[in-house]
Design a protein around this motif. Structure first.
Motif, short mmCIF file in Angstrom:
data_model
loop_
_atom_site.label_atom_id
_atom_site.label_comp_id
_atom_site.label_asym_id
_atom_site.label_seq_id
_atom_site.Cartn_x
_atom_site.Cartn_y
_atom_site.Cartn_z
N ARG A 199 27.22 -17.92 1.82
CA ARG A 199 28.26 -17.88 2.85
C ARG A 199 27.60 -17.58 4.19
O ARG A 199 26.94 -16.55 4.34
CB ARG A 199 29.28 -16.81 2.53
N ASN A 201 28.14 -16.67 8.03
CA ASN A 201 29.17 -16.06 8.88
C ASN A 201 28.77 -16.10 10.34
O ASN A 201 27.62 -15.80 10.68
CB ASN A 201 29.31 -14.56 8.53
N TYR A 203 30.33 -14.30 13.74
CA TYR A 203 31.33 -13.40 14.32
C TYR A 203 31.25 -13.56 15.85
O TYR A 203 30.31 -13.07 16.47
CB TYR A 203 31.02 -11.94 13.96
N LYS A 215 35.07 -8.60 9.26
CA LYS A 215 35.39 -8.84 7.85
C LYS A 215 35.96 -7.55 7.31
O LYS A 215 35.34 -6.49 7.44
CB LYS A 215 34.12 -9.26 7.11
N HIS A 218 35.75 -4.86 1.64
CA HIS A 218 35.78 -5.60 0.37
C HIS A 218 34.58 -5.23 -0.47
O HIS A 218 33.62 -4.65 0.03
CB HIS A 218 35.79 -7.11 0.63
N ASP A 220 31.87 -7.41 -3.05
CA ASP A 220 31.54 -8.80 -3.35
C ASP A 220 31.82 -9.06 -4.83
O ASP A 220 31.61 -8.18 -5.66
CB ASP A 220 30.06 -9.08 -3.03
N HIS A 275 32.20 -2.60 1.59
CA HIS A 275 31.63 -2.77 2.93
C HIS A 275 32.58 -3.57 3.81
O HIS A 275 33.54 -4.17 3.32
CB HIS A 275 30.24 -3.42 2.85
N VAL A 277 32.78 -5.40 8.19
CA VAL A 277 32.00 -5.73 9.39
C VAL A 277 32.88 -5.50 10.61
O VAL A 277 34.04 -5.93 10.63
CB VAL A 277 31.55 -7.22 9.34
N ARG A 285 27.38 -12.58 16.46
CA ARG A 285 26.60 -12.05 15.34
C ARG A 285 26.64 -13.10 14.23
O ARG A 285 27.69 -13.71 13.98
CB ARG A 285 27.19 -10.73 14.86
N SER A 287 25.37 -13.90 10.08
CA SER A 287 24.81 -13.37 8.84
C SER A 287 24.99 -14.41 7.74
O SER A 287 25.77 -15.37 7.89
CB SER A 287 25.50 -12.06 8.45
O1 LIG Z 1 28.06 -9.95 7.89
C1 LIG Z 1 27.73 -9.06 7.14
O2 LIG Z 1 26.88 -8.20 7.45
C2 LIG Z 1 28.37 -8.93 5.78
C3 LIG Z 1 29.05 -10.19 5.31
C4 LIG Z 1 29.77 -9.98 4.02
O3 LIG Z 1 30.02 -8.89 3.58
C5 LIG Z 1 30.17 -11.15 3.21
O4 LIG Z 1 30.05 -12.30 3.69
O5 LIG Z 1 30.62 -10.92 2.05
#
Ligand SMILES: O=C(O)CCC(=O)C(=O)O
Ligand SMILES: [Fe+2]
Length: 349
Positions: A199, A201, A203, A215, A218, A220, A275, A277, A285, A287
């Motif tokens: 995935r 991401n 932001y 985010k 949640h 994973d 966790h 975000v 940002r 990820s």
């Molecule tokens: O962006 C992040 O640091 C975490 C992303 C995340 O938790 C996810 O995609 O499940």
């Protein structure tokens, strides 16, 4: 993405970001080079470090992880170029309820919109998956990655990175198996040709970061996640005592965390990391979370070697593909039910 905050993004008051939370100190940084050396005592020490980190933190950083820097850099560059494309271009590879791969900018976590746009792709496309989350429906569908035409080289860069993240995932599963007193290849067959996905991401800067989350909180669904972040902070983790802490990025390292499938396989020994975000006003940002789960036909249940009369199974088994489908549905729909988690399969003892 809208430039003002629509109400759908606004978090309920009890889940809004807390600007007073502290930066986590002492998150373990684990060097994987003993796996290359083959030195038995060094490998044993590594196994103990991973066990302690997962018990205490449910996550750790890895260095000397084996993912080539140029493959990562290329993926980072192409991904930034992809997200910079006009929305109409990105919507050409939009994912939807039936087909969960591709671009999406209306992601929900616990029924509130996340301040993020994502692109999801399988690392072993195509993949056969249950057509829906209904327990007694045997219908399967084959899903394949949606391949944007632009930017040039995007698909190849994503595929190359995905293969490396999966390779790292397999190496970590070996260490985790050893840490549970199991043969190193114990998980191997379950995870071969899986529907694991990366995935990506993005932001964007957000005008009201105190009201929204990049985010929502949640866990994973995966057994483990290989998380690549850029150098912008945003990730926050919940400790066992319920306290939230910020995780500052460690350049060159990856974050490894356990998810719901490992919680069940290990019979609750390794719990999943909660966790979220946070957004920020002025920086983009990026990820990538490689979500490493078993193949869709695998029954996820406590491993038989880990249960006995004194330590009975804490969870009922479930078919991974159905669990995966149910979790993915909650990204699209405002469901009346909560997100499916391992605790919903808990056996009352
Ligand atoms: O962006 C992040 O640091 C975490 C992303 C995340 O938790 C996810 O995609 O499940
Ligand atoms: Fe996550």
């Amino acid at each position: 993405m809208a430039c003002e905050v629509e109400s759908a993004y606004i978090q309920p008051t009890d889940t809004r970001p807390d600007p007073t939370i502290q930066v986590a100190q002492g998150i373990p940084v684990i060097d994987l080079s003993p796996l290359d050396s083959g030195d038995k005592s060094q490998v044993n020490q590594l196994v103990e470090e991973v066990k302690a980190a997962l018990k205490e933190w449910r996550m750790f950083f890895v260095v000397n992880h084996g993912i080539p820097a140029d493959i990562r850099q290329n993926a980072d560059e192409k991904i930034a170029q992809f997200f910079a494309l006009p929305l109409e271009e990105k919507l050409k590879v939009q994912r939807d309820f039936k087909d969960t791969l591709g671009y999406f900018n209306k992601e929900l976590t616990h029924n509130t919109k996340d301040w993020v746009e994502v692109y999801d792709y399988f690392v072993n496309s195509p993949v056969e998956l249950p057509a829906n989350a209904e327990a007694d429906c045997p219908k399967m569908v084959t899903l394949a990655n949606k391949r944007p035409e632009n930017p040039l080289g995007f698909v190849e860069a994503c595929d190359a990175y995905g293969k490396e993240a999966e390779r790292l995932g397999f190496r970590l599963l070996e260490v985790i198996a050893l840490s549970l007193g199991l043969p190193s290849k114990r998980f191997q067959a379950y995870f071969e040709n899986s529907g694991s996905f990366n995935r990506v991401n993005h932001y964007p800067p957000c005008p009201s970061p105190s009201l929204v989350l990049g985010k929502g909180c949640h866990t994973d669904a995966s057994a483990l996640t290989v998380l690549a972040t850029d150098n912008v902070s945003g990730l926050e983790i919940k400790r066992k005592d319920g306290k939230w802490l910020k995780v500052n990025p460690l350049p060159g390292a990856y974050i490894i965390n356990t998810g719901e499938a490992m919680n069940v396989f290990s019979n609750g020994y390794y719990e999943s990391l909660e966790h979220r975000v946070v957004a920020n006003t002025n920086q983009h940002r990026y990820s990538m979370g490689f979500s490493f789960g078993p193949a869709s036909h695998v029954m996820v249940k406590p491993l038989k070697e880990l249960v006995n009369e004194l330590n009975p199974p804490k969870f009922k088994g479930f078919m991974w593909g159905k669990f995966y489908r149910s979790r993915r549905n909650s990204n699209f729909l405002r469901l009346n039910a909560e997100n499916l988690e391992a605790r919903h399969f808990k056996i009352n003892q």
